[in-house]
Write a protein that holds these residues in place. Sequence first.
Motif, PDB file in Angstrom:
ATOM      1  N   ARG A 364      66.558  35.571  73.807  1.00 16.06           N
ATOM      2  CA  ARG A 364      65.314  36.500  73.625  1.00 16.06           C
ATOM      3  C   ARG A 364      64.016  36.115  73.710  1.00 16.06           C
ATOM      4  O   ARG A 364      63.102  36.738  74.336  1.00 16.06           O
ATOM      5  CB  ARG A 364      65.411  37.086  72.139  1.00 16.06           C
ATOM      6  CG  ARG A 364      66.646  38.171  72.050  1.00 16.06           C
ATOM      7  CD  ARG A 364      66.603  38.698  70.514  1.00 16.06           C
ATOM      8  NE  ARG A 364      67.528  39.787  70.282  1.00 16.06           N
ATOM      9  CZ  ARG A 364      67.660  40.387  69.080  1.00 16.06           C
ATOM     10  NH1 ARG A 364      66.835  39.842  67.775  1.00 16.06           N
ATOM     11  NH2 ARG A 364      68.578  41.382  68.837  1.00 16.06           N
ATOM     12  N   ARG A 367      63.162  35.599  77.598  1.00 14.63           N
ATOM     13  CA  ARG A 367      63.046  36.723  78.461  1.00 14.63           C
ATOM     14  C   ARG A 367      61.993  37.745  77.852  1.00 14.63           C
ATOM     15  O   ARG A 367      61.135  38.594  78.854  1.00 14.63           O
ATOM     16  CB  ARG A 367      64.297  37.712  78.352  1.00 14.63           C
ATOM     17  CG  ARG A 367      65.465  37.084  79.060  1.00 14.63           C
ATOM     18  CD  ARG A 367      66.543  37.581  78.904  1.00 14.63           C
ATOM     19  NE  ARG A 367      67.702  36.968  79.754  1.00 14.63           N
ATOM     20  CZ  ARG A 367      69.003  36.717  79.173  1.00 14.63           C
ATOM     21  NH1 ARG A 367      69.260  37.088  78.056  1.00 14.63           N
ATOM     22  NH2 ARG A 367      69.886  36.029  80.023  1.00 14.63           N
ATOM     23  N   SER A 368      61.334  37.743  76.639  1.00 17.40           N
ATOM     24  CA  SER A 368      60.277  38.305  76.072  1.00 17.40           C
ATOM     25  C   SER A 368      58.869  37.545  76.182  1.00 17.40           C
ATOM     26  O   SER A 368      57.739  38.648  76.206  1.00 17.40           O
ATOM     27  CB  SER A 368      60.593  38.999  74.534  1.00 17.40           C
ATOM     28  OG  SER A 368      60.462  38.048  73.817  1.00 17.40           O
ATOM     29  N   ASP A 390      51.522  38.328  70.484  1.00 18.85           N
ATOM     30  CA  ASP A 390      52.788  37.556  70.266  1.00 18.85           C
ATOM     31  C   ASP A 390      52.485  36.926  68.870  1.00 18.85           C
ATOM     32  O   ASP A 390      53.420  36.524  67.996  1.00 18.85           O
ATOM     33  CB  ASP A 390      52.877  36.486  71.137  1.00 18.85           C
ATOM     34  CG  ASP A 390      53.427  37.015  72.647  1.00 18.85           C
ATOM     35  OD1 ASP A 390      53.818  38.129  72.603  1.00 18.85           O
ATOM     36  OD2 ASP A 390      53.050  36.200  73.731  1.00 18.85           O
ATOM     37  N   SER A 423      61.019  44.223  68.199  1.00 16.26           N
ATOM     38  CA  SER A 423      60.271  43.277  68.906  1.00 16.26           C
ATOM     39  C   SER A 423      60.203  42.781  70.119  1.00 16.26           C
ATOM     40  O   SER A 423      59.548  42.544  70.769  1.00 16.26           O
ATOM     41  CB  SER A 423      59.699  42.122  67.660  1.00 16.26           C
ATOM     42  OG  SER A 423      59.394  42.570  66.466  1.00 16.26           O
ATOM     43  N   TYR A 424      61.585  42.392  70.080  1.00 14.75           N
ATOM     44  CA  TYR A 424      62.198  41.548  71.238  1.00 14.75           C
ATOM     45  C   TYR A 424      61.828  42.802  72.579  1.00 14.75           C
ATOM     46  O   TYR A 424      61.049  42.222  73.631  1.00 14.75           O
ATOM     47  CB  TYR A 424      63.589  41.435  71.078  1.00 14.75           C
ATOM     48  CG  TYR A 424      64.501  41.332  72.632  1.00 14.75           C
ATOM     49  CD1 TYR A 424      63.946  40.197  73.483  1.00 14.75           C
ATOM     50  CD2 TYR A 424      65.261  42.110  73.226  1.00 14.75           C
ATOM     51  CE1 TYR A 424      64.366  39.783  74.765  1.00 14.75           C
ATOM     52  CE2 TYR A 424      65.778  41.610  74.270  1.00 14.75           C
ATOM     53  CZ  TYR A 424      65.688  40.829  74.918  1.00 14.75           C
ATOM     54  OH  TYR A 424      65.987  40.496  76.281  1.00 14.75           O
ATOM     55  N   HIS A 425      62.221  44.009  72.324  1.00 16.76           N
ATOM     56  CA  HIS A 425      62.235  45.208  73.558  1.00 16.76           C
ATOM     57  C   HIS A 425      60.713  45.184  73.488  1.00 16.76           C
ATOM     58  O   HIS A 425      60.111  45.610  74.970  1.00 16.76           O
ATOM     59  CB  HIS A 425      62.877  46.288  73.129  1.00 16.76           C
ATOM     60  CG  HIS A 425      64.275  46.105  73.485  1.00 16.76           C
ATOM     61  ND1 HIS A 425      64.875  45.616  74.591  1.00 16.76           N
ATOM     62  CD2 HIS A 425      65.241  45.939  72.426  1.00 16.76           C
ATOM     63  CE1 HIS A 425      66.133  45.687  74.604  1.00 16.76           C
ATOM     64  NE2 HIS A 425      66.433  45.751  73.178  1.00 16.76           N
ATOM     65  N   MET A 427      57.812  43.438  73.165  1.00 15.35           N
ATOM     66  CA  MET A 427      57.305  42.110  73.800  1.00 15.35           C
ATOM     67  C   MET A 427      57.716  42.168  75.422  1.00 15.35           C
ATOM     68  O   MET A 427      56.937  41.820  76.405  1.00 15.35           O
ATOM     69  CB  MET A 427      57.850  40.771  73.137  1.00 15.35           C
ATOM     70  CG  MET A 427      57.256  40.590  71.849  1.00 15.35           C
ATOM     71  SD  MET A 427      57.856  39.495  70.553  1.00 15.35           S
ATOM     72  CE  MET A 427      57.194  38.048  71.355  1.00 15.35           C
ATOM     73  N   ARG A 428      59.287  42.561  75.788  1.00 14.61           N
ATOM     74  CA  ARG A 428      59.593  42.440  76.915  1.00 14.61           C
ATOM     75  C   ARG A 428      58.760  43.409  77.643  1.00 14.61           C
ATOM     76  O   ARG A 428      58.309  43.124  79.014  1.00 14.61           O
ATOM     77  CB  ARG A 428      60.862  42.738  77.143  1.00 14.61           C
ATOM     78  CG  ARG A 428      61.945  41.718  76.837  1.00 14.61           C
ATOM     79  CD  ARG A 428      63.208  42.037  77.122  1.00 14.61           C
ATOM     80  NE  ARG A 428      63.514  41.635  78.680  1.00 14.61           N
ATOM     81  CZ  ARG A 428      64.580  42.220  79.139  1.00 14.61           C
ATOM     82  NH1 ARG A 428      65.759  42.444  78.671  1.00 14.61           N
ATOM     83  NH2 ARG A 428      64.683  41.900  80.606  1.00 14.61           N
ATOM     84  N   ASN A 431      54.953  42.092  78.684  1.00 13.76           N
ATOM     85  CA  ASN A 431      54.972  40.881  79.288  1.00 13.76           C
ATOM     86  C   ASN A 431      55.484  41.647  80.745  1.00 13.76           C
ATOM     87  O   ASN A 431      54.636  40.767  81.769  1.00 13.76           O
ATOM     88  CB  ASN A 431      56.151  39.992  78.820  1.00 13.76           C
ATOM     89  CG  ASN A 431      56.066  38.716  79.530  1.00 13.76           C
ATOM     90  OD1 ASN A 431      55.110  37.991  79.781  1.00 13.76           O
ATOM     91  ND2 ASN A 431      57.530  38.211  79.998  1.00 13.76           N
ATOM     92  N   ARG A 432      56.227  42.391  80.894  1.00 19.55           N
ATOM     93  CA  ARG A 432      56.574  42.818  82.408  1.00 19.55           C
ATOM     94  C   ARG A 432      55.330  43.625  82.688  1.00 19.55           C
ATOM     95  O   ARG A 432      54.791  43.549  83.934  1.00 19.55           O
ATOM     96  CB  ARG A 432      57.844  43.712  82.481  1.00 19.55           C
ATOM     97  CG  ARG A 432      59.016  42.986  82.080  1.00 19.55           C
ATOM     98  CD  ARG A 432      59.946  43.939  82.662  1.00 19.55           C
ATOM     99  NE  ARG A 432      60.293  44.978  81.927  1.00 19.55           N
ATOM    100  CZ  ARG A 432      60.925  45.135  80.951  1.00 19.55           C
ATOM    101  NH1 ARG A 432      61.888  44.125  80.499  1.00 19.55           N
ATOM    102  NH2 ARG A 432      61.216  46.341  80.371  1.00 19.55           N
TER     103      ARG A 432
END
Length: 506
Positions: A364, A367-368, A390, A423-425, A427-428, A431-432
């Motif tokens: 996680r 990737r994020s 972050d 949070s993980y999704h 941040m992904r 970031n993208r």
Amino acid sequence: MQDRYDVVILGGAFSGASAAILLRRELPQLRVLIVEKAEAFDEKVGEATTEMSAMFLTRRLASWEHLEREQLPKEGLRYWFSNDQVTGHANASETGGFIRSTVPAFQLRRDALDEYLLATAVREGAELWRPARVRDVTVGDLDHRVTVESAEGTREVQCRWLLDATGKVNFLGRKLNLIERNDEHPTAAIWCRWKNVRHIDDLAVRLGLSPGNVSSRRLGTNHYTGYGYWIWVIPLGNGETSIGVVFDKRLVDLHHSKNRAEDFPAFLRTIPALRELLEGAEPRLEDLRFYSQLAYCTKQYMGRGWSLLGDAAAFLDPYYSPGLDHAAFTVEATVEMIAKDVAGADLTPAIAEHNETFLRSYWRFFRSVYKDKYYYMGEADLLSAAMLIDTAQYYIFVVIPAYRLLKKFHWMPVLGPKPAFLSYHMMRVYNRRFKAIAEKRRAAGRAGYLNDGRRIKAYFDLALGPLRMVLRGVKLWTRAELSALMLRRRAEPEPLAAPEPVAPRE
């Protein structure tokens, strides 16, 4: 006759010594052996703590005295950006704390810290074989054999628990065929220590950058960034400065250098602001190090009676200094597991949770936060927005709960809990988006156009600072999306004019 220990630890630096200290303090009935191959620890990279690894050092290991006497305090994170307009620090865009950090963190001389922790483990009652080299291990079910070679000859010992703290050697992980490269993250690093680096706070006074700034710029981890790379500048307690560059090999080709002793300093001096700091400075070229591949991970962190600690299990990226956090989390979780074993608990579900949680945290986190981040390293607003959001989430979901709610260090790694998927999704997503926006700017010839003359503030505290950072980060993100929309409109071709009507022939 074989010697028998309750715990044998391979490696006596940060992870191994910390585990031994806690085991001897909390389970003093256990017989603990540390096997360390080096006669003296070297100046390895990993010189900055985060807030959580600092909490582990201070509140779990009780190392305040050493940290205050031998190490330097850390004043958060600071970033400097460049473009064709930048001639030095005075007109480079800057992001960082402008007031003193209220949460303890430190800039470390790792050799001094590792020696102190190992000596502490011995004082607490751990047995040390040094210098000694592990030649082989036979892994069983809560019953292992370790073959050790030293000046006294070759000996074989038995143990119930075997802890691998050998760092990037990954002794046990490689023996069990568990270590895999993370080729999705093709980063490398070059670094060494420097003498006589200029004091950035004195330089800031001369350049007129001090008004309104209360914190020490020098004591922060200073980052000098560009497309595909970032450079750390970390002051050390002996007066030297650690400087290194981490780069994505798809974007920067320093790994092809045939003469790093010349190419590394030359690369640093291409950056105007950093060149100011290095005026009159000298690199210790005998200390020059190079890692061609940084990121790797294990397929399994723990089994029945064995565990991988810190870098012996995984390494991701030195950006944000997560290495000592990861080491501290693995040590704490492993010590708790051994305590459960001593109490006679069924370890099967706990070991399964340990493996699932730490693997989930690693992937996680990668990737994020880290995946393709180097594509927008050179964009002041995008990298600053990512850092602000972050860091705010790190404070809100990890640091503040530890200090304010639990009031102690806890083993749960970043993004490890299942509910952290929100949070993980998120941040992904950003970031993208930041990568996509950076690529559009490069295609339009607008890369780094915000990298001069701007100051963005961060706040490192346990009160409203994280909320202010989130709001500032979202504001920067929103503006970046609007700028990307304008770039898109500029790139769209003008619609063709409607043809003139043609009169019908008679």
